[in-house]
Write a protein that holds these residues in place. Sequence first.
Motif, PDB file in Angstrom:
ATOM      1  N   ASP A 132     -40.573  23.784  28.646  1.00  0.00           N
ATOM      2  CA  ASP A 132     -39.448  23.580  29.566  1.00  0.00           C
ATOM      3  C   ASP A 132     -38.202  24.315  29.088  1.00  0.00           C
ATOM      4  O   ASP A 132     -37.459  24.880  29.894  1.00  0.00           O
ATOM      5  CB  ASP A 132     -39.162  22.099  29.733  1.00  0.00           C
ATOM      6  CG  ASP A 132     -40.293  21.366  30.433  1.00  0.00           C
ATOM      7  OD1 ASP A 132     -41.044  22.016  31.178  1.00  0.00           O
ATOM      8  OD2 ASP A 132     -40.425  20.143  30.223  1.00  0.00           O
TER       9      ASP A 132
ATOM     10  N   SER B  42     -47.331  19.205  33.970  1.00  0.00           N
ATOM     11  CA  SER B  42     -46.076  18.498  34.255  1.00  0.00           C
ATOM     12  C   SER B  42     -46.302  17.348  35.229  1.00  0.00           C
ATOM     13  O   SER B  42     -45.770  16.252  35.041  1.00  0.00           O
ATOM     14  CB  SER B  42     -45.036  19.460  34.837  1.00  0.00           C
ATOM     15  OG  SER B  42     -44.655  20.413  33.889  1.00  0.00           O
ATOM     16  N   ALA B  43     -47.093  17.598  36.269  1.00  0.00           N
ATOM     17  CA  ALA B  43     -47.395  16.547  37.241  1.00  0.00           C
ATOM     18  C   ALA B  43     -48.208  15.434  36.586  1.00  0.00           C
ATOM     19  O   ALA B  43     -47.998  14.243  36.861  1.00  0.00           O
ATOM     20  CB  ALA B  43     -48.156  17.124  38.432  1.00  0.00           C
TER      21      ALA B  43
ATOM     22  N   ILE C 211     -48.171  14.543  33.384  1.00  0.00           N
ATOM     23  CA  ILE C 211     -47.287  13.792  32.485  1.00  0.00           C
ATOM     24  C   ILE C 211     -46.365  12.883  33.281  1.00  0.00           C
ATOM     25  O   ILE C 211     -46.143  11.722  32.916  1.00  0.00           O
ATOM     26  CB  ILE C 211     -46.473  14.764  31.602  1.00  0.00           C
ATOM     27  CG1 ILE C 211     -47.387  15.463  30.591  1.00  0.00           C
ATOM     28  CG2 ILE C 211     -45.347  14.038  30.877  1.00  0.00           C
ATOM     29  CD1 ILE C 211     -46.727  16.605  29.849  1.00  0.00           C
ATOM     30  N   GLU C 212     -45.844  13.402  34.376  1.00  0.00           N
ATOM     31  CA  GLU C 212     -44.899  12.630  35.192  1.00  0.00           C
ATOM     32  C   GLU C 212     -45.537  11.371  35.780  1.00  0.00           C
ATOM     33  O   GLU C 212     -44.889  10.339  35.906  1.00  0.00           O
ATOM     34  CB  GLU C 212     -44.362  13.514  36.313  1.00  0.00           C
ATOM     35  CG  GLU C 212     -43.325  12.848  37.172  1.00  0.00           C
ATOM     36  CD  GLU C 212     -42.791  13.788  38.243  1.00  0.00           C
ATOM     37  OE1 GLU C 212     -42.325  13.278  39.269  1.00  0.00           O
ATOM     38  OE2 GLU C 212     -42.844  15.017  38.053  1.00  0.00           O
ATOM     39  N   HIS C 213     -46.811  11.428  36.133  1.00  0.00           N
ATOM     40  CA  HIS C 213     -47.465  10.310  36.810  1.00  0.00           C
ATOM     41  C   HIS C 213     -48.412   9.507  35.915  1.00  0.00           C
ATOM     42  O   HIS C 213     -49.181   8.692  36.402  1.00  0.00           O
ATOM     43  CB  HIS C 213     -48.226  10.820  38.042  1.00  0.00           C
ATOM     44  CG  HIS C 213     -47.315  11.358  39.096  1.00  0.00           C
ATOM     45  ND1 HIS C 213     -46.862  12.646  39.088  1.00  0.00           N
ATOM     46  CD2 HIS C 213     -46.749  10.765  40.173  1.00  0.00           C
ATOM     47  CE1 HIS C 213     -46.070  12.838  40.129  1.00  0.00           C
ATOM     48  NE2 HIS C 213     -45.982  11.717  40.801  1.00  0.00           N
ATOM     49  N   ARG C 214     -48.362   9.720  34.617  1.00  0.00           N
ATOM     50  CA  ARG C 214     -49.298   9.017  33.722  1.00  0.00           C
ATOM     51  C   ARG C 214     -49.083   7.514  33.697  1.00  0.00           C
ATOM     52  O   ARG C 214     -50.001   6.761  33.437  1.00  0.00           O
ATOM     53  CB  ARG C 214     -49.224   9.605  32.320  1.00  0.00           C
ATOM     54  CG  ARG C 214     -47.967   9.257  31.564  1.00  0.00           C
ATOM     55  CD  ARG C 214     -48.002   9.796  30.141  1.00  0.00           C
ATOM     56  NE  ARG C 214     -46.774   9.442  29.471  1.00  0.00           N
ATOM     57  CZ  ARG C 214     -45.858  10.282  29.077  1.00  0.00           C
ATOM     58  NH1 ARG C 214     -46.044  11.568  29.264  1.00  0.00           N
ATOM     59  NH2 ARG C 214     -44.761   9.865  28.487  1.00  0.00           N
ATOM     60  N   SER C 215     -47.871   7.063  33.989  1.00  0.00           N
ATOM     61  CA  SER C 215     -47.603   5.618  33.969  1.00  0.00           C
ATOM     62  C   SER C 215     -48.321   4.879  35.101  1.00  0.00           C
ATOM     63  O   SER C 215     -48.486   3.673  35.045  1.00  0.00           O
ATOM     64  CB  SER C 215     -46.102   5.352  34.058  1.00  0.00           C
ATOM     65  OG  SER C 215     -45.598   5.827  35.288  1.00  0.00           O
ATOM     66  N   GLU C 216     -48.780   5.612  36.116  1.00  0.00           N
ATOM     67  CA  GLU C 216     -49.496   5.005  37.242  1.00  0.00           C
ATOM     68  C   GLU C 216     -50.995   4.879  36.973  1.00  0.00           C
ATOM     69  O   GLU C 216     -51.731   4.417  37.835  1.00  0.00           O
ATOM     70  CB  GLU C 216     -49.262   5.847  38.496  1.00  0.00           C
ATOM     71  CG  GLU C 216     -47.794   5.923  38.896  1.00  0.00           C
ATOM     72  CD  GLU C 216     -47.557   6.948  39.985  1.00  0.00           C
ATOM     73  OE1 GLU C 216     -48.490   7.229  40.767  1.00  0.00           O
ATOM     74  OE2 GLU C 216     -46.432   7.468  40.053  1.00  0.00           O
TER      75      GLU C 216
ATOM     76  N   THR D 102     -46.058  22.539  27.025  1.00  0.00           N
ATOM     77  CA  THR D 102     -45.428  21.636  27.993  1.00  0.00           C
ATOM     78  C   THR D 102     -45.498  20.200  27.500  1.00  0.00           C
ATOM     79  O   THR D 102     -44.524  19.456  27.585  1.00  0.00           O
ATOM     80  CB  THR D 102     -46.104  21.752  29.373  1.00  0.00           C
ATOM     81  OG1 THR D 102     -45.980  23.090  29.831  1.00  0.00           O
ATOM     82  CG2 THR D 102     -45.456  20.819  30.384  1.00  0.00           C
TER      83      THR D 102
ATOM     84  N   ASN E  25     -52.352  12.991  41.225  1.00  0.00           N
ATOM     85  CA  ASN E  25     -51.156  13.815  41.366  1.00  0.00           C
ATOM     86  C   ASN E  25     -51.183  15.110  40.573  1.00  0.00           C
ATOM     87  O   ASN E  25     -50.277  15.928  40.702  1.00  0.00           O
ATOM     88  CB  ASN E  25     -49.930  13.000  40.938  1.00  0.00           C
ATOM     89  CG  ASN E  25     -49.677  11.852  41.872  1.00  0.00           C
ATOM     90  OD1 ASN E  25     -49.429  12.049  43.046  1.00  0.00           O
ATOM     91  ND2 ASN E  25     -49.769  10.629  41.358  1.00  0.00           N
TER      92      ASN E  25
END
Length: 155
Positions: A83, A106-107, A109-114, A77, A123
Amino acid sequence: MDKSPSTTKTQYKKLAQKKELKRPILKNCINAFFFGGLICTIGQGIATFYMYFFDFTEQTVGNPTTATLIFITMLLTGFGVYDHIAQFAGAGTAVPVTGFGNAVISAAIEHRSEGFVQGVGGNMFKLAGSVILFGVFSAFIVALIKTLLLEWGVI
């Protein structure tokens, strides 16, 4: 021409049905079956490897095998490979334990910028948390029933 809301909704539904793409349900089921089976076969290979090289028994090999499958899924992933596999295989990749690993990473990776705490930590288990909760709760209920049945001499 009648422009009542019910007529407009009916016309919209008819138009949407005409434009909707027909899904190849049989093909999707076959893909899911074979890819899910392939993942399970890989899992069995990993379990056999652990039993042969690391002296695990059939009773103790489950946990390291599951952890290995989740780890492999998380790596795939992270590299963006899983994917593509999941798009083709569908539910065949979501139903085995690999779906859990994909949901967690996935969650993250998606929220790592926070940030690590608010983003990743906060998350990471949003999607997989319910699976963990109900899995643990179900295991507790089954163990409780088994213990009571053993205590009563039923089994």
